[in-house]
Design a protein around this motif. Structure first.
Motif, PDB file in Angstrom:
ATOM      1  N   THR A   1      -0.354   3.518  11.860  1.00 61.85           N
ATOM      2  CA  THR A   1      -0.072   3.899  13.249  1.00 61.85           C
ATOM      3  C   THR A   1      -1.319   4.375  13.987  1.00 61.85           C
ATOM      4  O   THR A   1      -1.229   4.719  15.159  1.00 61.85           O
ATOM      5  CB  THR A   1       0.998   5.008  13.296  1.00 61.85           C
ATOM      6  N   ARG A   2      -2.444   4.400  13.296  1.00 62.36           N
ATOM      7  CA  ARG A   2      -3.711   4.801  13.928  1.00 62.36           C
ATOM      8  C   ARG A   2      -4.730   3.680  13.739  1.00 62.36           C
ATOM      9  O   ARG A   2      -4.900   3.161  12.622  1.00 62.36           O
ATOM     10  CB  ARG A   2      -4.218   6.116  13.310  1.00 62.36           C
ATOM     11  N   LEU A   3      -5.420   3.344  14.818  1.00 67.08           N
ATOM     12  CA  LEU A   3      -6.414   2.272  14.774  1.00 67.08           C
ATOM     13  C   LEU A   3      -7.477   2.551  13.714  1.00 67.08           C
ATOM     14  O   LEU A   3      -7.873   1.647  12.974  1.00 67.08           O
ATOM     15  CB  LEU A   3      -7.050   2.090  16.153  1.00 67.08           C
ATOM     16  N   ARG A   4      -7.919   3.772  13.633  1.00 65.11           N
ATOM     17  CA  ARG A   4      -8.940   4.124  12.640  1.00 65.11           C
ATOM     18  C   ARG A   4      -8.462   3.777  11.224  1.00 65.11           C
ATOM     19  O   ARG A   4      -9.214   3.218  10.424  1.00 65.11           O
ATOM     20  CB  ARG A   4      -9.279   5.606  12.730  1.00 65.11           C
ATOM     21  N   ASP A   5      -7.215   4.087  10.890  1.00 68.75           N
ATOM     22  CA  ASP A   5      -6.683   3.788   9.562  1.00 68.75           C
ATOM     23  C   ASP A   5      -6.624   2.278   9.317  1.00 68.75           C
ATOM     24  O   ASP A   5      -6.873   1.818   8.196  1.00 68.75           O
ATOM     25  CB  ASP A   5      -5.292   4.393   9.388  1.00 68.75           C
TER      26      ASP A   5
ATOM     27  N   PHE B   1      -6.785 -16.775  14.880  1.00 68.88           N
ATOM     28  CA  PHE B   1      -5.383 -17.163  14.748  1.00 68.88           C
ATOM     29  C   PHE B   1      -5.064 -17.803  13.391  1.00 68.88           C
ATOM     30  O   PHE B   1      -4.064 -18.484  13.252  1.00 68.88           O
ATOM     31  CB  PHE B   1      -4.943 -18.072  15.904  1.00 68.88           C
ATOM     32  N   SER B   2      -5.901 -17.550  12.402  1.00 66.21           N
ATOM     33  CA  SER B   2      -5.651 -18.047  11.053  1.00 66.21           C
ATOM     34  C   SER B   2      -4.716 -17.091  10.325  1.00 66.21           C
ATOM     35  O   SER B   2      -4.589 -15.924  10.684  1.00 66.21           O
ATOM     36  CB  SER B   2      -6.963 -18.164  10.278  1.00 66.21           C
ATOM     37  N   ASN B   3      -4.090 -17.609   9.286  1.00 62.05           N
ATOM     38  CA  ASN B   3      -3.212 -16.793   8.448  1.00 62.05           C
ATOM     39  C   ASN B   3      -3.972 -16.376   7.200  1.00 62.05           C
ATOM     40  O   ASN B   3      -4.577 -17.218   6.533  1.00 62.05           O
ATOM     41  CB  ASN B   3      -1.960 -17.587   8.073  1.00 62.05           C
ATOM     42  N   ARG B   4      -3.938 -15.082   6.915  1.00 62.74           N
ATOM     43  CA  ARG B   4      -4.667 -14.532   5.776  1.00 62.74           C
ATOM     44  C   ARG B   4      -3.839 -13.439   5.091  1.00 62.74           C
ATOM     45  O   ARG B   4      -3.005 -12.815   5.710  1.00 62.74           O
ATOM     46  CB  ARG B   4      -5.983 -13.906   6.229  1.00 62.74           C
ATOM     47  N   THR B   5      -4.172 -13.196   3.827  1.00 62.91           N
ATOM     48  CA  THR B   5      -3.586 -12.077   3.098  1.00 62.91           C
ATOM     49  C   THR B   5      -4.552 -10.915   3.163  1.00 62.91           C
ATOM     50  O   THR B   5      -5.686 -11.021   2.708  1.00 62.91           O
ATOM     51  CB  THR B   5      -3.315 -12.469   1.633  1.00 62.91           C
ATOM     52  N   LEU B   6      -4.108  -9.795   3.746  1.00 62.26           N
ATOM     53  CA  LEU B   6      -4.957  -8.627   3.950  1.00 62.26           C
ATOM     54  C   LEU B   6      -4.568  -7.447   3.068  1.00 62.26           C
ATOM     55  O   LEU B   6      -5.079  -6.350   3.253  1.00 62.26           O
ATOM     56  CB  LEU B   6      -4.884  -8.168   5.407  1.00 62.26           C
TER      57      LEU B   6
ATOM     58  N   HIS C   1      -8.673   0.361   6.376  1.00 61.11           N
ATOM     59  CA  HIS C   1      -7.999  -0.542   5.436  1.00 61.11           C
ATOM     60  C   HIS C   1      -8.816  -1.820   5.256  1.00 61.11           C
ATOM     61  O   HIS C   1      -9.018  -2.276   4.125  1.00 61.11           O
ATOM     62  CB  HIS C   1      -6.578  -0.870   5.919  1.00 61.11           C
ATOM     63  N   HIS C   2      -9.291  -2.401   6.343  1.00 62.41           N
ATOM     64  CA  HIS C   2     -10.087  -3.629   6.266  1.00 62.41           C
ATOM     65  C   HIS C   2     -11.364  -3.447   5.442  1.00 62.41           C
ATOM     66  O   HIS C   2     -11.844  -4.399   4.827  1.00 62.41           O
ATOM     67  CB  HIS C   2     -10.496  -4.085   7.672  1.00 62.41           C
ATOM     68  N   LEU C   3     -11.928  -2.255   5.460  1.00 65.09           N
ATOM     69  CA  LEU C   3     -13.214  -2.017   4.798  1.00 65.09           C
ATOM     70  C   LEU C   3     -13.095  -1.967   3.274  1.00 65.09           C
ATOM     71  O   LEU C   3     -14.060  -2.243   2.567  1.00 65.09           O
ATOM     72  CB  LEU C   3     -13.841  -0.722   5.320  1.00 65.09           C
ATOM     73  N   ASP C   4     -11.917  -1.634   2.769  1.00 60.42           N
ATOM     74  CA  ASP C   4     -11.682  -1.590   1.323  1.00 60.42           C
ATOM     75  C   ASP C   4     -10.185  -1.758   1.093  1.00 60.42           C
ATOM     76  O   ASP C   4      -9.462  -0.786   0.857  1.00 60.42           O
ATOM     77  CB  ASP C   4     -12.188  -0.268   0.740  1.00 60.42           C
TER      78      ASP C   4
END
Length: 196
Positions: free
Chosen positions: A133-137, A65-70, A141-144
């Motif tokens: 709109t897709r979980l995989r995408d 529940f932390s706030n982060r810039t992704l 995104h998180h990986l790079d």
């Protein structure tokens, strides 16, 4: 007190009975081999659990529940009749300042709360603005985040047509990316499938 009451009610809507919950309670056949491989990545090499926590205040919600810039791409539809219903931040009204809208602090710009992952596969879109709109995408995104944000295409991401006409600047967002997402995590297509 009102917010606490709503939060307590929301916690009652969650049944922690997913295959991973059953596995944690000792039912070792509850998860498929692919799910087990995905869990090992989630809690290990992919570092998902660093933000999507399951202990302490996370209360098994898979969020700290932390706030982060992704570095989530900034979808910014135009404002007005027949267009968008939100006036965005920044000089071009094309940025979403996130937590800074609440705190007024520049260091909170582009920060958003880590979303809980319970029932995540049922969501129609991901991140605060539905940029994917897709979980995989969303996982990729998180990986790079740097490559993903710079190469983002709203049409390819599958967002509604009215959200594809304007994007806010991404470089100021990338300048504030949370250190936990710095760098790239290289996973194979099969490993990403296991995470999904």
């Amino acid at each position: 007190m009102f917010a606490q009451a709503i939060a307590e009610f929301e916690f009652t809507l969650v049944r922690a009975d997913a295959p991973i919950d059953q596995f944690a309670r000792g039912q070792h056949g509850a998860m498929s081999p692919a799910e087990k491989r995905g869990a090992l990545l989630f809690f290990g090499r992919a570092r998902c659990v660093a933000c999507h926590a399951v202990a302490g205040s996370a209360n098994e919600m898979f969020s700290d529940f932390s706030n982060r810039t992704l570095a989530v791409p900034q979808i910014a539809p135009f404002f007005g009749p027949g267009k968008g219903n939100t006036i965005f931040d920044g000089p071009g009204e094309e940025e979403d300042f996130g937590l800074a809208q609440v705190t007024g602090l520049a260091q909170d710009r582009y920060k958003f709360r880590t979303s809980p992952l319970r029932n995540v596969a049922l969501q129609p879109a991901f991140f605060h603005n539905g940029a994917f709109t897709r979980l995989r995408d969303a996982i990729v995104h998180h990986l790079d985040v740097e490559t993903s944000a710079r190469n983002y295409d709203p049409v390819a991401a599958g967002v509604d047509a009215d959200l594809t006409h304007r994007l806010g600047p991404i470089e100021p967002v990338l300048d504030r990316v949370d250190p936990i997402l710095a760098g790239t995590i290289s996973l194979t297509a099969d490993q990403i499938d296991n995470l999904v």
